[in-house]
Design a protein around this motif. Structure first.
Motif, PDB file in Angstrom:
ATOM      1  N   VAL A  72       0.846  -1.192   0.000  1.00  0.00           N
ATOM      2  CA  VAL A  72       0.000   0.000   0.000  1.00  0.00           C
ATOM      3  C   VAL A  72       0.879   1.239   0.000  1.00  0.00           C
ATOM      4  CG1 VAL A  72      -0.163  -0.060   2.530  1.00  0.00           C
ATOM      5  CG2 VAL A  72      -1.864   1.221   1.202  1.00  0.00           C
ATOM      6  N   ALA A  73       0.481   2.250  -0.801  1.00  0.00           N
ATOM      7  CA  ALA A  73       1.211   3.519  -0.863  1.00  0.00           C
ATOM      8  C   ALA A  73       0.208   4.660  -0.831  1.00  0.00           C
ATOM      9  CB  ALA A  73       2.065   3.587  -2.127  1.00  0.00           C
ATOM     10  N   ASN A  74       0.640   5.810  -0.334  1.00  0.00           N
ATOM     11  CA  ASN A  74      -0.241   6.973  -0.262  1.00  0.00           C
ATOM     12  C   ASN A  74      -0.226   7.804  -1.530  1.00  0.00           C
ATOM     13  OD1 ASN A  74      -1.146   6.442   2.349  1.00  0.00           O
ATOM     14  ND2 ASN A  74       0.646   7.447   3.261  1.00  0.00           N
ATOM     15  N   SER A  75       0.753   7.559  -2.408  1.00  0.00           N
ATOM     16  CA  SER A  75       0.824   8.261  -3.681  1.00  0.00           C
ATOM     17  C   SER A  75       1.703   7.471  -4.622  1.00  0.00           C
ATOM     18  CB  SER A  75       1.404   9.679  -3.498  1.00  0.00           C
ATOM     19  OG  SER A  75       2.786   9.594  -3.138  1.00  0.00           O
ATOM     20  N   GLY A  76       1.633   7.833  -5.916  1.00  0.00           N
ATOM     21  CA  GLY A  76       2.496   7.171  -6.884  1.00  0.00           C
ATOM     22  C   GLY A  76       3.959   7.405  -6.586  1.00  0.00           C
ATOM     23  N   ALA A  77       4.269   8.563  -6.035  1.00  0.00           N
ATOM     24  CA  ALA A  77       5.665   8.863  -5.710  1.00  0.00           C
ATOM     25  C   ALA A  77       6.191   7.948  -4.613  1.00  0.00           C
ATOM     26  CB  ALA A  77       5.793  10.324  -5.286  1.00  0.00           C
ATOM     27  N   GLU A  78       5.301   7.509  -3.727  1.00  0.00           N
ATOM     28  CA  GLU A  78       5.707   6.625  -2.632  1.00  0.00           C
ATOM     29  C   GLU A  78       5.627   5.148  -3.007  1.00  0.00           C
ATOM     30  OE1 GLU A  78       3.464   7.490   0.845  1.00  0.00           O
ATOM     31  OE2 GLU A  78       3.890   9.648   0.790  1.00  0.00           O
ATOM     32  N   ALA A  79       5.080   4.855  -4.180  1.00  0.00           N
ATOM     33  CA  ALA A  79       4.863   3.459  -4.567  1.00  0.00           C
ATOM     34  C   ALA A  79       6.149   2.640  -4.616  1.00  0.00           C
ATOM     35  CB  ALA A  79       4.134   3.385  -5.904  1.00  0.00           C
ATOM     36  N   PRO A  80       7.235   3.149  -5.213  1.00  0.00           N
ATOM     37  CA  PRO A  80       8.450   2.311  -5.256  1.00  0.00           C
ATOM     38  C   PRO A  80       8.935   1.888  -3.877  1.00  0.00           C
ATOM     39  CG  PRO A  80       8.652   4.152  -6.769  1.00  0.00           C
ATOM     40  CD  PRO A  80       7.424   4.405  -5.957  1.00  0.00           C
ATOM     41  N   ALA A  81       8.952   2.815  -2.933  1.00  0.00           N
ATOM     42  CA  ALA A  81       9.406   2.477  -1.586  1.00  0.00           C
ATOM     43  C   ALA A  81       8.451   1.492  -0.923  1.00  0.00           C
ATOM     44  CB  ALA A  81       9.532   3.744  -0.745  1.00  0.00           C
ATOM     45  N   ALA A  82       7.151   1.671  -1.158  1.00  0.00           N
ATOM     46  CA  ALA A  82       6.165   0.773  -0.553  1.00  0.00           C
ATOM     47  C   ALA A  82       6.321  -0.649  -1.084  1.00  0.00           C
ATOM     48  CB  ALA A  82       4.762   1.294  -0.826  1.00  0.00           C
ATOM     49  N   VAL A  83       6.547  -0.762  -2.378  1.00  0.00           N
ATOM     50  CA  VAL A  83       6.705  -2.087  -2.966  1.00  0.00           C
ATOM     51  C   VAL A  83       7.988  -2.745  -2.465  1.00  0.00           C
ATOM     52  CG1 VAL A  83       7.071  -3.349  -5.116  1.00  0.00           C
ATOM     53  CG2 VAL A  83       5.344  -1.557  -5.014  1.00  0.00           C
ATOM     54  N   MET A  84       9.077  -1.992  -2.392  1.00  0.00           N
ATOM     55  CA  MET A  84      10.329  -2.564  -1.910  1.00  0.00           C
ATOM     56  C   MET A  84      10.220  -2.983  -0.441  1.00  0.00           C
ATOM     57  SD  MET A  84      12.239  -2.839  -4.452  1.00  0.00           S
ATOM     58  CE  MET A  84      13.632  -3.460  -3.511  1.00  0.00           C
ATOM     59  N   GLU A  85       9.515  -2.195   0.354  1.00  0.00           N
ATOM     60  CA  GLU A  85       9.294  -2.563   1.753  1.00  0.00           C
ATOM     61  C   GLU A  85       8.526  -3.885   1.828  1.00  0.00           C
ATOM     62  OE1 GLU A  85       8.980  -1.911   6.076  1.00  0.00           O
ATOM     63  OE2 GLU A  85      10.298  -1.099   4.517  1.00  0.00           O
ATOM     64  N   TRP A  86       7.514  -3.998   0.997  1.00  0.00           N
ATOM     65  CA  TRP A  86       6.687  -5.210   0.947  1.00  0.00           C
ATOM     66  C   TRP A  86       7.521  -6.419   0.509  1.00  0.00           C
ATOM     67  CZ3 TRP A  86       5.150  -8.058  -3.482  1.00  0.00           C
ATOM     68  CH2 TRP A  86       4.080  -8.935  -3.303  1.00  0.00           C
ATOM     69  N   MET A  87       8.425  -6.198  -0.440  1.00  0.00           N
ATOM     70  CA  MET A  87       9.227  -7.302  -0.963  1.00  0.00           C
ATOM     71  C   MET A  87      10.331  -7.733   0.001  1.00  0.00           C
ATOM     72  SD  MET A  87       9.670  -6.200  -4.979  1.00  0.00           S
ATOM     73  CE  MET A  87      10.805  -7.555  -5.300  1.00  0.00           C
ATOM     74  N   THR A  88      10.967  -6.775   0.640  1.00  0.00           N
ATOM     75  CA  THR A  88      12.144  -7.096   1.450  1.00  0.00           C
ATOM     76  C   THR A  88      11.814  -7.458   2.892  1.00  0.00           C
ATOM     77  OG1 THR A  88      12.446  -4.729   1.920  1.00  0.00           O
ATOM     78  CG2 THR A  88      13.657  -5.651   0.044  1.00  0.00           C
ATOM     79  N   LYS A  89      10.597  -7.143   3.335  1.00  0.00           N
ATOM     80  CA  LYS A  89      10.201  -7.476   4.702  1.00  0.00           C
ATOM     81  C   LYS A  89       8.860  -8.204   4.678  1.00  0.00           C
ATOM     82  CE  LYS A  89      12.648  -3.498   6.669  1.00  0.00           C
ATOM     83  NZ  LYS A  89      12.524  -2.245   7.480  1.00  0.00           N
ATOM     84  N   GLY A 209       1.747  -9.420 -13.190  1.00  0.00           N
ATOM     85  CA  GLY A 209       3.166  -9.273 -12.917  1.00  0.00           C
ATOM     86  C   GLY A 209       3.314  -8.884 -11.453  1.00  0.00           C
ATOM     87  N   PRO A 210       4.487  -8.447 -11.040  1.00  0.00           N
ATOM     88  CA  PRO A 210       4.632  -8.020  -9.646  1.00  0.00           C
ATOM     89  C   PRO A 210       3.792  -6.788  -9.350  1.00  0.00           C
ATOM     90  CG  PRO A 210       6.602  -7.514 -10.917  1.00  0.00           C
ATOM     91  CD  PRO A 210       5.744  -8.340 -11.800  1.00  0.00           C
ATOM     92  N   PRO A 211       3.273  -6.650  -8.142  1.00  0.00           N
ATOM     93  CA  PRO A 211       2.473  -5.456  -7.821  1.00  0.00           C
ATOM     94  C   PRO A 211       3.316  -4.196  -7.953  1.00  0.00           C
ATOM     95  CG  PRO A 211       3.028  -6.674  -5.831  1.00  0.00           C
ATOM     96  CD  PRO A 211       3.439  -7.532  -6.981  1.00  0.00           C
ATOM     97  N   GLY A 212       2.680  -3.143  -8.451  1.00  0.00           N
ATOM     98  CA  GLY A 212       3.397  -1.889  -8.627  1.00  0.00           C
ATOM     99  C   GLY A 212       4.465  -1.939  -9.698  1.00  0.00           C
ATOM    100  N   ALA A 213       4.331  -2.867 -10.646  1.00  0.00           N
ATOM    101  CA  ALA A 213       5.383  -3.096 -11.640  1.00  0.00           C
ATOM    102  C   ALA A 213       5.859  -1.838 -12.364  1.00  0.00           C
ATOM    103  CB  ALA A 213       4.922  -4.145 -12.645  1.00  0.00           C
ATOM    104  N   PRO A 214       4.977  -0.948 -12.819  1.00  0.00           N
ATOM    105  CA  PRO A 214       5.477   0.205 -13.585  1.00  0.00           C
ATOM    106  C   PRO A 214       6.218   1.240 -12.743  1.00  0.00           C
ATOM    107  CG  PRO A 214       3.108   0.371 -13.297  1.00  0.00           C
ATOM    108  CD  PRO A 214       3.507  -0.986 -12.789  1.00  0.00           C
ATOM    109  N   TYR A 215       6.181   1.094 -11.416  1.00  0.00           N
ATOM    110  CA  TYR A 215       6.801   2.099 -10.560  1.00  0.00           C
ATOM    111  C   TYR A 215       8.236   1.757 -10.152  1.00  0.00           C
ATOM    112  CZ  TYR A 215       2.153   4.042 -10.182  1.00  0.00           C
ATOM    113  OH  TYR A 215       0.931   4.593 -10.475  1.00  0.00           O
TER     114      TYR A 215
END
Length: 356
Positions: A72-89, A209-215
């Motif tokens: 989950v992300a609060n904006s498209g700008a935060e999406a990459p960090a949210a996806v990486m957090e989800w993947m790594t933890k 594909g992976p969630p948030g793929a385009p970000y």
């Protein structure tokens, strides 16, 4: 008290009883040998979706299979960090650990395939494909290297050469969806024409594909390309084409059902949706396909990528599906793919006997 040695002299009756018992046991074992040998060989499984990729390319060392929540992300700008957090933890009870290296990946995968009697369609790294197929001959259907851009004329020529040399069983995985290219894009027309001409089945990524793929990894990836309806004009232009949709167009259920209804030749594999999404979500999707009458076009696929345990988990998820009877499971695990791939009776029999 004086100890008296017991009389253990064998009697004629005792000897005859032992002889009879031994003969009876031998007769039972010999008569049952074919049954026991067959029982030790589990029913065959065809995995239509395996990747051969070096472990060094993997991301996190652990991940969930299946996942229970999405990022989950609060904006498209935060999406990459949210996806990486989800993947790594990852936060789940179904953690899968990556193999330490390619050697461990190979050993784990071949052990699962041998124990489960799996025959796999494989694409990916050319070196790993060569190693795996050499170490377990007969357990593989060769796809294409992941480095191939199937829209290039020189690649089409190379596919023709490989087919002539007996080095190409299927054209899979075609993953142009990650580049924003739909199946009916004109750039793929030479591929479809070649596959129809050579009668080579094509497995194309149409679905998740992976969630948030385009970000974070695939800027051209778009959700609308999940729709199987993009296959319509392709199969209409190429009536002899054999094609299956990897990941079954998830989550575009209505689009998938109308595509399957309209075009009886299109098949699907379950791919990543068996282990990448919450189990209730996958079960609802698969049950809807089965309830709509399309059980005979669903094929098993694990989307095994780096972690061989994904194949085992995907098998278990299908085995545990409460709405599938044994005939349904056999159809998904083997029968549908064997028919789609046009295996002859000798090959089918050898798979059931555990021979490759």
């Amino acid at each position: 008290m004086n100890y008296k040695e017991p009389d253990i002299t064998p009697t004629s009756e005792g000897i005859m009883a032992c002889v009879f018992a031994n003969r009876l046991l031998s007769s039972i074992l010999l008569a049952g040998m074919p049954y026991f040998a067959h029982a030790q060989t589990p029913p065959p499984i065809i995995d239509m979706h395996v990747h051969a990729e070096p472990v060094a390319l993997a991301g996190p060392s652990v991940f969930c299979a299946p996942y229970e929540v999405m990022p989950v992300a609060n904006s498209g700008a935060e999406a990459p960090a949210a996806v990486m957090e989800w993947m790594t933890k990852p936060d789940c009870e179904n953690l899968v650990t990556m193999p330490a290296d390619d050697a461990e990946q190979t050993l784990q995968l071949l052990a699962i395939m041998e124990r489960r009697n799996v025959i796999s369609v494989v694409g990916g790294d050319a070196g790993l494909i060569a190693e795996w197929t050499a170490r377990a001959p007969g357990r593989w259907l060769k796809g294409i290297p992941s480095s191939m851009d199937v829209r290039k004329p020189e690649v089409i020529a190379e596919l023709r050469r490989r087919h002539a040399a007996g080095e190409l069983d299927v054209i899979a995985e075609v993953a142009t969806q990650y580049e924003g290219v739909a199946p009916d894009d004109p750039s793929l027309e030479p591929l479809w024409a070649l596959a129809e001409e050579l009668d080579v089945p094509v497995g194309i990524h149409v679905g998740t594909g992976p969630p948030g793929a385009p970000y974070f990894a695939f800027p051209q990836y778009r959700g609308r390309l999940h729709s199987p309806l993009a296959m319509e004009e392709v199969v209409m232009r190429h009536p002899k084409l054999r094609v299956w949709l990897m990941h079954a167009g998830w989550p575009m259920l209505d689009d998938l059902l109308v595509t399957l209804y309209t075009h009886p030749q299109i098949h699907v594999d379950i791919g990543a949706i068996a282990v990448g999404f919450p189990k209730p979500s996958f079960y609802r999707y698969l049950q809807a396909i089965v309830d709509a009458g399309f059980i005979d076009r669903v094929m098993f696929g694990s989307d095994m990528f780096f972690a061989p345990e994904m194949q085992e988990r995907a098998i278990q998820v299908v085995e545990e599906a409460p709405f599938l009877d044994e005939a349904h499971k056999r159809a998904i695990f083997y029968d549908n793919a064997a028919r789609f791939l046009r295996f002859d009776e000798d090959r089918i029999q050898s798979h059931h006997q555990g021979q490759k």
